[in-house]
Motif scaffolding. Structure first.
Motif, PDB file in Angstrom:
ATOM      1  N   TRP A 189     -11.944  -8.084  -4.919  1.00 13.49           N
ATOM      2  CA  TRP A 189     -11.667  -8.949  -3.761  1.00 13.49           C
ATOM      3  C   TRP A 189     -12.338 -10.302  -3.936  1.00 13.49           C
ATOM      4  CZ3 TRP A 189     -15.171  -5.041  -3.629  1.00 13.49           C
ATOM      5  CH2 TRP A 189     -16.511  -5.393  -3.348  1.00 13.49           C
ATOM      6  N   LEU A 197     -11.132  -1.513  -6.648  1.00 17.90           N
ATOM      7  CA  LEU A 197     -10.785  -2.694  -5.856  1.00 17.90           C
ATOM      8  C   LEU A 197     -11.491  -3.922  -6.399  1.00 17.90           C
ATOM      9  CD1 LEU A 197     -11.086  -1.205  -2.246  1.00 17.90           C
ATOM     10  CD2 LEU A 197      -9.043  -1.345  -3.692  1.00 17.90           C
ATOM     11  N   PRO A 256      -9.324  -1.621   3.318  1.00 15.86           N
ATOM     12  CA  PRO A 256     -10.724  -1.779   2.924  1.00 15.86           C
ATOM     13  C   PRO A 256     -11.413  -2.864   3.725  1.00 15.86           C
ATOM     14  CG  PRO A 256      -9.304  -2.805   1.294  1.00 15.86           C
ATOM     15  CD  PRO A 256      -8.382  -2.133   2.282  1.00 15.86           C
ATOM     16  N   GLY A 288     -11.150   6.956  -0.173  1.00 15.63           N
ATOM     17  CA  GLY A 288     -10.703   7.039   1.215  1.00 15.63           C
ATOM     18  C   GLY A 288     -11.547   7.975   2.049  1.00 15.63           C
ATOM     19  N   ASN A 289     -11.523   7.801   3.345  1.00 14.45           N
ATOM     20  CA  ASN A 289     -12.338   8.608   4.234  1.00 14.45           C
ATOM     21  C   ASN A 289     -11.717   9.962   4.541  1.00 14.45           C
ATOM     22  OD1 ASN A 289     -14.189   6.501   4.425  1.00 14.45           O
ATOM     23  ND2 ASN A 289     -13.059   5.531   6.107  1.00 14.45           N
ATOM     24  N   PRO A 320     -14.109  -5.323   2.706  1.00 16.83           N
ATOM     25  CA  PRO A 320     -14.989  -5.849   1.662  1.00 16.83           C
ATOM     26  C   PRO A 320     -16.180  -6.561   2.273  1.00 16.83           C
ATOM     27  CG  PRO A 320     -12.699  -6.452   1.268  1.00 16.83           C
ATOM     28  CD  PRO A 320     -12.783  -5.974   2.673  1.00 16.83           C
ATOM     29  N   VAL A 328      -7.549  -8.833  -1.586  1.00 18.75           N
ATOM     30  CA  VAL A 328      -7.975  -7.552  -2.143  1.00 18.75           C
ATOM     31  C   VAL A 328      -6.863  -7.027  -3.052  1.00 18.75           C
ATOM     32  CG1 VAL A 328      -8.762  -5.203  -1.702  1.00 18.75           C
ATOM     33  CG2 VAL A 328      -9.337  -7.039  -0.093  1.00 18.75           C
ATOM     34  N   GLN A 336     -15.493  -2.968  -6.953  1.00 23.40           N
ATOM     35  CA  GLN A 336     -16.145  -1.749  -6.518  1.00 23.40           C
ATOM     36  C   GLN A 336     -15.129  -0.614  -6.512  1.00 23.40           C
ATOM     37  OE1 GLN A 336     -17.598  -2.086  -2.490  1.00 23.40           O
ATOM     38  NE2 GLN A 336     -15.614  -1.593  -1.594  1.00 23.40           N
ATOM     39  N   ASN A 375       0.855  -1.194   0.000  1.00 21.04           N
ATOM     40  CA  ASN A 375       0.000   0.000   0.000  1.00 21.04           C
ATOM     41  C   ASN A 375       0.884   1.236   0.000  1.00 21.04           C
ATOM     42  OD1 ASN A 375      -2.087   1.818   0.253  1.00 21.04           O
ATOM     43  ND2 ASN A 375      -2.581   1.299   2.373  1.00 21.04           N
ATOM     44  N   GLY A 411      -6.070  -3.810  -5.840  1.00 23.52           N
ATOM     45  CA  GLY A 411      -6.586  -2.493  -6.199  1.00 23.52           C
ATOM     46  C   GLY A 411      -5.670  -1.762  -7.150  1.00 23.52           C
ATOM     47  N   SER A 464     -13.499   2.550  -4.538  1.00 21.68           N
ATOM     48  CA  SER A 464     -13.264   2.869  -3.126  1.00 21.68           C
ATOM     49  C   SER A 464     -12.643   4.252  -3.039  1.00 21.68           C
ATOM     50  CB  SER A 464     -12.333   1.833  -2.487  1.00 21.68           C
ATOM     51  OG  SER A 464     -11.993   2.207  -1.172  1.00 21.68           O
TER      52      SER A 464
END
Length: 472
Positions: free
Chosen positions: A137, A135, A111, A126-127, A113, A150, A122, A104, A152, A124
């Protein structure tokens, strides 16, 4: 709305065509560019999804061939080489969602999932402002526990590539619109050259050159129709101007004769004292000339009013036989002077303006009495046909030469060069007849030969836009 829009367009037709050509090109190129952009975006997304699915599948095979997760964690090159660049992500999560293996580089949040069978995809985000990613999975069983694989891919590179592609599309669209405008302007300038030629030739036609016609645009079909229409208009203008010139000349001549008579007689009377009887005779003679001028002015006013497009007709059913009887009674004295018998053979009901109908017949009967042979009959008859109703006035007399027939209904035109016949209508009687028939939507015709001269009034049995004409 359309008026404001037309006000914003340039007045030059070539510029309008160039702008329209550019607008059409922008719409066409824009639609094509939008289609290509959407196709490219879908193709890149599909390829990325296929790569992520394949990556998850390869990771699943790698885990199945390994003795344990710990062994894979000690040999990161097995899966690190599989990623290939910094935009790729990989997690192997345990049952609690904790990463056992994590690649990463951008420190995206781990994540979570949802559960499900097979490989799932899907987007994704970030918050906390992390980069968006795509992504894939899959949940697998290994050594008695459930692992989540996973894979990505960060979307920043894709977004940059698509942004660069959009910029190129906008540049291509702008360049294409500019090129289309320039080419459209050049093409319109060349295409409108015959129009400018036609306009220049039309501008050279003035009152002294109404006989000229527009030529030289036969190679352009659309301009052939315009040129033919303009030539027809010029022919009508030439004919109308010729009629107006002849009318002015004839009017001056007709008015000059009674005015000269008035002036001559008055000057002669003023040269020496006259008796009361001589002055009375002078006044009587002058009164005749005044009446002649008054009739001429009344006839001219009637013709001017009759030619207005809003001239009103008061149509009503009229007994033709009764109308002719009244006219025969009116002209009885004039007919007896010449020994002419008026024969009324007219019948039927005609829906028309009764006053104008009587005036037209009166002019024809007066004309027949004036030029018919003495001691001969004048016939007034009628006849019904499928499409029209005819009223004819036939007299026996000298035939009218063929060259005069086409001009009989012109104003002030006379076959006889004598300009002042007693009791005539000033050369306007037959012109009034034609105007009355035009107001009724009909026509007047004349035929002349050894058997006599025949004037025919043709009334249509139906007349579009007005009350129907009918004969019974």
């Amino acid at each position: 709305m359309s008026g404001r829009l037309n006000g914003r367009w340039p007045h030059a037709l070539s510029l309008r065509l160039a702008l329209m050509f550019a607008l059409v090109s922008v719409l066409l190129l824009g639609a094509l560019g939008f289609y290509l952009y959407q196709s490219l975006e879908r193709e890149i997304a599909w390829r990325d999804d296929q790569a992520l699915v394949g990556r998850v599948e390869r990771m699943r095979i790698l885990i199945g061939d390994s003795d344990s997760i710990e062994a894979l964690r000690k040999r990161p090159q097995l899966y690190a080489n599989m990623l290939g660049n910094r935009d790729s992500l990989l997690w192997v999560l345990d049952d609690a969602g904790q990463p056992l293996i994590a690649i990463n580089p951008t420190n995206l949040p781990v994540p979570v999932p949802p559960s499900g069978l097979g490989v799932q995809l899907q987007d994704s985000v970030g918050n906390s402002g992390a980069e968006p990613a795509r992504l894939a999975w899959q949940h697998v069983k290994h050594e008695g526990r459930t692992l989540t694989l996973v894979a990505g891919k960060l979307l920043a590179e894709r977004a940059q590539m698509l942004a660069a592609y959009r910029l190129k599309l906008w540049l291509a669209l702008g360049s294409g619109a500019l090129l289309a405008f320039c080419l459209g302007w050049a093409v319109s300038q060349r295409g409108l050259r015959p129009v400018r030629t036609l306009a220049a030739r039309a501008a050279a036609i003035d009152v002294q050159h109404l006989h000229l016609r527009l030529q030289g645009v036969e190679q352009v079909q659309e301009l052939q129709q315009l040129s033919a229409a303009l030539n027809q208009m010029l022919a009508r203008l030439e004919d109308g101007f010729g009629r107006l010139s002849r009318f002015s000349e004839d009017l001056a001549h007709e008015m000059r004769t009674p005015l000269n008579n008035l002036m001559g007689q008055t000057e002669l009377a003023m040269r020496k004292p006259r008796s009361r009887e001589e002055y009375q005779a002078l006044l009587v003679s002058n009164l005749e000339e005044y009446e002649r001028l008054a009739r001429m002015i009344d006839n001219m006013l009637f013709l001017a009013r009759a030619e207005k497009p809003d001239a009103v007709l008061h149509r009503e059913p009229t007994s033709l036989h009764s109308a002719v009887v009244q006219l025969c009674d009116y002209f009885e004295g004039m007919a007896e002077e010449r020994g002419i018998a008026l024969v009324n053979e007219a019948s039927g009901m005609l829906t028309a303006d009764p006053q104008l109908l009587r005036r037209a017949l009166a002019n024809l009967i007066a004309n027949a009495l004036r030029y018919g042979n003495a001691d001969s009959p004048v016939y007034i008859a009628s006849q019904t046909f499928d499409t029209h109703f005819e009223i004819s006035v036939n007299n026996l007399g000298e035939p009218i030469a063929t060259e005069h027939l086409s001009r009989l209904f012109d104003r002030f035109y006379r076959c006889n060069p004598a300009r002042s016949l007693p009791g005539d209508s000033g050369g306007l009687g037959l012109a009034i007849v034609r105007s009355i028939m035009n107001m009724h939507g009909g026509s007047v015709q004349v035929k002349s030969g050894p058997q006599g001269t025949r004037f025919t009034l043709c009334f249509p049995l139906t007349h579009t836009g007005t009350a129907p004409l009918s004969a019974q």
